[in-house]
Design an enzyme around this catalytic site. Structure first.
Site, PDB file in Angstrom:
ATOM      1  N   SER A 185       0.316   6.623   2.734  1.00 13.44           N
ATOM      2  CA  SER A 185       0.442   7.742   3.382  1.00 13.44           C
ATOM      3  C   SER A 185       1.675   8.386   2.543  1.00 13.44           C
ATOM      4  O   SER A 185       2.663   7.902   2.539  1.00 13.44           O
ATOM      5  CB  SER A 185       0.648   7.213   4.960  1.00 13.44           C
ATOM      6  OG  SER A 185      -0.441   6.653   5.461  1.00 13.44           O
ATOM      7  N   GLN A 240       0.518  -1.119  -0.046  1.00 11.11           N
ATOM      8  CA  GLN A 240       0.215  -0.066  -0.147  1.00 11.11           C
ATOM      9  C   GLN A 240       1.039   1.293  -0.433  1.00 11.11           C
ATOM     10  O   GLN A 240       1.613   1.204   0.402  1.00 11.11           O
ATOM     11  CB  GLN A 240      -1.030  -0.403   1.453  1.00 11.11           C
ATOM     12  CG  GLN A 240      -1.649   1.384   1.527  1.00 11.11           C
ATOM     13  CD  GLN A 240      -3.033   1.433   2.418  1.00 11.11           C
ATOM     14  OE1 GLN A 240      -2.282   1.377   3.415  1.00 11.11           O
ATOM     15  NE2 GLN A 240      -4.425   1.264   2.851  1.00 11.11           N
ATOM     16  N   GLY A 241       0.501   2.518  -1.046  1.00  8.42           N
ATOM     17  CA  GLY A 241       1.617   3.204  -1.011  1.00  8.42           C
ATOM     18  C   GLY A 241       0.398   4.784  -0.851  1.00  8.42           C
ATOM     19  O   GLY A 241       0.363   5.095  -1.478  1.00  8.42           O
ATOM     20  N   SER A 245       3.078  -1.541   3.997  1.00  7.41           N
ATOM     21  CA  SER A 245       3.470  -2.514   4.318  1.00  7.41           C
ATOM     22  C   SER A 245       4.431  -3.323   3.381  1.00  7.41           C
ATOM     23  O   SER A 245       3.429  -3.544   1.915  1.00  7.41           O
ATOM     24  CB  SER A 245       1.836  -2.894   5.303  1.00  7.41           C
ATOM     25  OG  SER A 245       1.154  -2.319   4.285  1.00  7.41           O
ATOM     26  N   GLU A 247     -10.593  -1.546   4.675  1.00  7.75           N
ATOM     27  CA  GLU A 247      -9.852  -1.580   6.056  1.00  7.75           C
ATOM     28  C   GLU A 247     -10.556  -1.511   6.533  1.00  7.75           C
ATOM     29  O   GLU A 247      -9.586  -2.596   7.496  1.00  7.75           O
ATOM     30  CB  GLU A 247      -8.920  -0.954   5.189  1.00  7.75           C
ATOM     31  CG  GLU A 247      -7.530  -0.836   6.242  1.00  7.75           C
ATOM     32  CD  GLU A 247      -6.557  -0.127   5.663  1.00  7.75           C
ATOM     33  OE1 GLU A 247      -6.786   0.752   5.238  1.00  7.75           O
ATOM     34  OE2 GLU A 247      -5.524   0.129   6.588  1.00  7.75           O
TER      35      GLU A 247
END
Lengths: 405, 336, 405, 336
Positions: free
Chosen positions: A131, A128-129, A163, A246
């Protein structure tokens, strides 16, 4: 208000339980947390086994290899997986729990066909990108730029909290495609192949002493425009779909794990004696554990209620924020009582024979992230008070432009 | 009664504070965590500052000060997460030669009320020259080299390395149960000081970050929910400060009250303040708070170590209840 | 960091204790809560006795009948008064604990001479007229108008939460003397004789079922301008002096009462048995009580620290907010544990022999006001975070004018 | 599994809600508090609505519904603080004639686990026609007129009048310990429903007030600290709702789990939600919340009454712990 699983649910449960009883012991123990290559191999290997046995993508469409079963069968699945002590979802987390579901809801036919089967088969790992260093709770303030150039976007920026970065094949990345629009309106959602030139991944050690997270630096990375999910500048809406997944169902298996943790603590409390008195006979500790067990039961009922409501409505509701808030703080409270029970043994993260010390000490640290990740508890309280209770929104003192001051 | 810090005490506090800030900046904590969690040079300099000889009579080369000064100094040590068996060494200064000078490092293990289940977990075993063991029978002195122990690979607090040992040799008896009980109360007071320091430093970190960090176009410290979190941190800090100072003053002057009662209250509220403030500090830092780089975690982990030494919170709550019961009986008797 | 009372403190304590040992039993029990005339008589009668014995105004100047003693002697006084179970300050509350101290700090020579001796002698009862229906937490928004007319102010408005209104001779009243100034700058502080024409007092029953509070309606009440304390429009500054007293030292005797309450609960817990098990042997309950006792000890140390600091500095500091916040919430927690211990007996507010049920049930209701009155817990947290920690002030979206929209 | 409220259930809920809102507006609560805390006409109408005969078989004139419907209905009763021994009367419907029709009002006293210290406190003694007494030996029926009791002048809850009695006549035995234990669990489920209703209604009141009330030039509901207080109230309400519905569903269908476990969880979390939300509601109302006029206090007081009937929170925590211990043993056995 019926809690009884259907006959077909129970049939599904029986088959799954039988399969797990054979498959789990045969699969062997997980590798060390620092050996990323082995972790990818182990986690995806287990996913492959699930797929082969027909237990991947319980509620995903059949055409992509899923089972297309109901949300209640999904719950049965979580219950049995946890009960059997099956391997953790690990590196498959992002792909299976929010990237994939987002593609199912919003991806193009081509994107779905390209990625979904491979995610289910454990052939594709996602990260995941979302933040950025300056865009945490205020995610929509993200600054990573994507400039259209022919059939590509040229992407530059700095992502954080990625992550599974070191082993990911693809990432779900939010980028700014219109810097002049109000900040929520200039964002797009991209599928980023992690092997493109210009991507640098640096580990970001956590307070656990692990590096499950990375920073990702993007320097003029050329991403094909067909990798955009949804319309250009419509990424914030899609992000909210992702976040609902999520915050909603992604925690179900962790909750069942937590029930097991509590049972382990109880078994330990019944055994451990100090001066000949069992910890369990101490009314203070016993009632704390009993109280936590009651709250966990309530939480699981809350999940069932929201799963049934979501199935009726089609998407997880904003009530997911209440589940997330309660679950994450309850998780911390359980680990806190665990640490209290362990006393000095909780200072040791190496396994001690017959003690849950390593488990609890690790979880008590890990649980600190729960009230921060996927929207802090403060953000969840804002969502509940504004979107559910209809209280006034936070004052926004600055113009809602994306450009930094 | 003048419960304020005196000028001399303020000067001592400021001296130790500036020493610790100079010698234990954030980067140094990270280095120490890498390098085994101990710094012998720092230890010697702390000894020179008088950390171990504070309460020793001037005639014996000490500073002739008391617990008031000790808790102030230990709060400063706590504020920078200074590593090592600080409290044990201060307690041992009149029992073991060389401690005052920092040449002999004394660690310890408290087995009062019976050993915990599982192996003994020994702190800083590689760094101590003498190990004290305290139990219901008294105080013993052990040679660390005579202990069969193996290192713990991952201790919770990277600045408090541990060894595990299944059994301990008997060692040499130094004192009986009364002396051991007294030392245990004194040790709890020193730890309360360190815990107060943790509560203070994590509040300072949280406030500094919240003033700096912007989200939604303004410093997050302007959001009322975070302001109130920090206001609660301040209250916990002040409650802890008051109780810890009172414990110091009561140990120094038994005429003002019961020292065991004051120390139990201090250990309880200071543990709570340290744990809750360190947790809130991490929460306020958001994602960064969960990194190794932001030092908040050192303080949370140290708070856990200190909470369960010289009596955990349950034990001190029981002790506070015992004192309460005495007062209740006095009340009933006064009425009758 | 010295906690030992001086020899003169201890001498004062011994004399006071001896006097109380005679005076308290001789004074008889308080009247019923609904008999206002008898309450005034009882409370002021006790104040008179204190005055005659030299125990009124411990830290007030000698010239007005006070003892001019130190803040530590004041603490000794509170300790001994509570220890002896002396009558509650009652209707003398406002005059002795904040009206009087405000006059000492800010009143004119004439005002001091007129009121202070009479307050000390129990001849003058005061009430407070600060809050209004639309000015609670936002006290500075008050709308009660005072228009200058010759040597008088003509005052009209509606005050609420006026304690002891029915028996008060004077009130400390905040009024708006300049409606065009920013809201904090147009307020004045008046001494209001409660027998003036145009004042109507209506009881405002509390959830206790009592009417200790009133609403006060002012209809063109002519108040002599010489009754103003401080300069015209400088009332907000003076109000803050009053509030510091209200939040700072005014709670000291209640805290000692609370220690006694906890001891009574403990004595009860040691006696009460269910199925032959003493409540005190239940580790859950026992540790809760022990924990509360530790917190009360810490609170009392906090009071001593702030009293000593205030004596050094001359006025109670903003740290009073921390004391108020912690004390009021601790008070509620103690009563909560008390109610838990009492079980069904807590449902009965009539006295039951040998049980603290009426005490605790009443206090658990009364304590609800503590986190609201004299600045809510939320207001105290604002003060701490803004004035002590230096965090940004709340955004003020409206112009700070006094006129209603 | 479909854990959502069905359409029929929704209709029932809405019917009872609009009935209660119509008959028990705030002013009516104040009148009832003045007038002794009971309304026989309302009671008859509740009977007609089916509140007491909900679970009775249709063949016997009941509605043939279950605990799912009962907890929904009792939540509605709780939302308006409906007075009277509602749960006792519903429990007694098949034991005592005339209850279904509202002609006979049944109250009760739970002495399971031994009587509390002090006199017996009997609720609504002036209004009940039959008093049930439950203890470890079983269930008895007493004639209220045969009890020597005197009224309590100030009961905590003005809508729950009390009498005190030092002793009780034996009465007539109706059932043994198993039946009594079953009724006690069922009663706890009904009370959990009422407690849920209190948690709901106090949140609604707080939100409505906070949207309306302005301070500092804006609605106080816009201040983040209050928003977060109310968000926490919402979470408590939803936790309680889920547990209470689960208790209803589990009582109706023993195959889905252990009813005693589900009921203990529901009673615990619903008590907490009701008490904490009522308290927060008063706090959010500020000074007005402390008046008699704002009805928040009725709900806090009723929550206290309900919390300590059919097992207080400590007892249900112990019960939850017993169930947890069984699971822990199963876990250990499964491993061995």
């Amino acid at each position: 208000m019926d809690l009884r699983y259907s006959e077909s649910d129970e049939k599904f449960r029986a088959e799954l339980r039988a399969w797990l009883a054979e498959a789990v012991p045969a699969f062997g123990p997980p590798p060390g947390i620092h050996d990323w290559a082995a972790r990818r191999l182990y986690d995806t290997g287990w996913q492959q086994k699930l797929f082969e046995a027909g237990y991947a993508g319980i509620n995903w469409p059949r055409e992509f290899g899923g089972r297309d079963l109901s949300a209640t069968e999904q719950l049965v699945y979580y219950e049995e997986i946890a009960r059997a002590g099956a391997p953790y979802i690990g590196v498959n987390f992002v792909g299976l729990l929010h990237g994939g579901p987002t593609l199912i809801a919003e991806g193009s036919a081509e994107q779905k066909a390209r990625h979904l089967p491979r995610i289910l088969r454990g052939e594709e790992v996602w990260c995941q990108g979302f933040s950025e260093p300056s865009a945490g709770s205020d995610l929509a303030a993200l600054q990573t730029r994507a400039v259209r150039d022919g059939d590509d976007y040229v992407v530059s920026g700095h992502k954080i909290w990625c992550s599974f970065g070191p082993v990911a094949d693809f990432g779900e990345f939010l980028v700014r495609t219109d810097p002049d629009a109000p900040k929520h309106r200039g964002i797009s959602w991209l599928i980023l192949p992690m092997d493109l030139p210009g991507i640098e991944i640096r580990p970001l050690p956590t307070l656990m002493g692990e590096s499950d997270f990375s920073e990702v630096f993007l320097d003029n990375v050329r991403v094909p425009a067909r990798n955009r999910v949804g319309a250009e500048n419509d990424g914030w809406r899609i992000t909210n779909v992702t976040l609902r997944f999520e915050r909603g169902t992604a925690f179900a298996s962790e909750m069942i794990n937590l029930q097991q943790t509590l049972a382990k603590l109880t078994a330990f409390a019944k055994r451990v004696t100090s001066d000949g008195v069992r910890a369990w006979d101490d009314a203070d500790l016993r009632r704390r554990l009993g109280h936590l067990a009651a709250e966990l039961d309530a939480l699981w009922a809350m999940v069932k209620l929201s799963v049934c409501e979501a199935e009726a409505a089609g998407i997880p509701g904003v009530g997911a924020s209440a589940v997330k808030l309660f679950y994450t703080e309850l998780n911390q409270r359980i680990n806190e009582v665990g640490m209290r029970l362990l006393g000095r043994a909780g200072l040791c993260r190496d396994e001690i024979e017959d003690m849950p010390n390593a488990l609890i000490a690790g979880r008590s640290l890990q649980s600190l992230s729960l009230t921060i990740a996927a929207g802090t508890s403060q953000i969840q309280r804002n969502i509940i008070s504004e979107r559910i209770l209809g209280l006034p929104r936070e004052p926004r003192p600055t113009a809602e432009k994306a450009k930094p001051a | 009664m003048n419960f304020q810090i005196s000028e001399d005490q303020r000067a001592l506090q400021e001296g130790v504070r500036s020493f610790c800030e100079g010698r234990l900046p954030d980067e140094r904590l990270a280095e120490l965590a890498e390098g085994g969690g101990f710094d012998r040079a720092l230890w010697k300099d702390l000894a020179e500052l008088g950390v171990f000889s504070l309460r020793r009579a001037q005639a014996e080369g000490g500073l002739g000060l008391g617990f008031c000064e000790s808790v102030l100094v230990f709060a400063e040590l706590g504020r920078r997460a200074a590593p090592g068996p600080l409290a044990w060494s201060q307690l041992a200064v009149s029992l073991i030669d060389g401690v005052a000078e920092g040449e002999v490092v004394v660690g310890g293990l408290d087995l009062t009320g019976g050993a915990a289940l599982g192996p003994h977990l020994l702190e800083h075993l590689d760094h101590v020259d003498v190990l004290l063991v305290m139990d219901d029978a008294g105080l013993r002195r052990l040679d660390p080299n005579a202990i069969e122990a193996r290192p713990v690979e991952v201790p919770l607090d990277p600045l408090t390395p541990l060894h595990r040992a299944d059994s301990l040799p008997e060692g040499e008896w130094l004192a009986g149960p009364d002396e051991a009980a007294r030392l245990r109360i004194e040790g709890a007071a020193l730890l309360s000081g360190q815990l107060l320091g943790i509560a203070e430093t994590t509040l300072l970190m949280a406030v500094a970050f919240a003033k700096e960090r912007e989200q939604f176009g303004r410093p997050i410290g302007g959001f009322q929910a975070l302001k109130h979190l920090m206001a609660d941190m301040f209250v916990r800090q002040e409650v802890a400060r008051s109780a810890v100072y009172a414990a110091g003053a009561t140990l120094d002057d038994p005429l003002v009250g019961s020292a065991p009662r004051a120390v139990s209250a201090a250990k309880l509220v200071a543990s709570e303040a340290a744990l809750a403030n360190a947790h809130a500090c991490i929460q306020i830092h958001g994602g960064m708070g969960f990194t190794w780089e932001v030092p908040a975690h050192y303080f949370l982990k140290r708070a856990r170590v200190l909470e369960c030494c010289f009596g955990g919170s349950s034990e001190h709550a029981d002790e506070s209840a015992r004192h309460l019961a005495e007062r209740a009986e006095a009340l009933v008797a006064a009425r009758a």
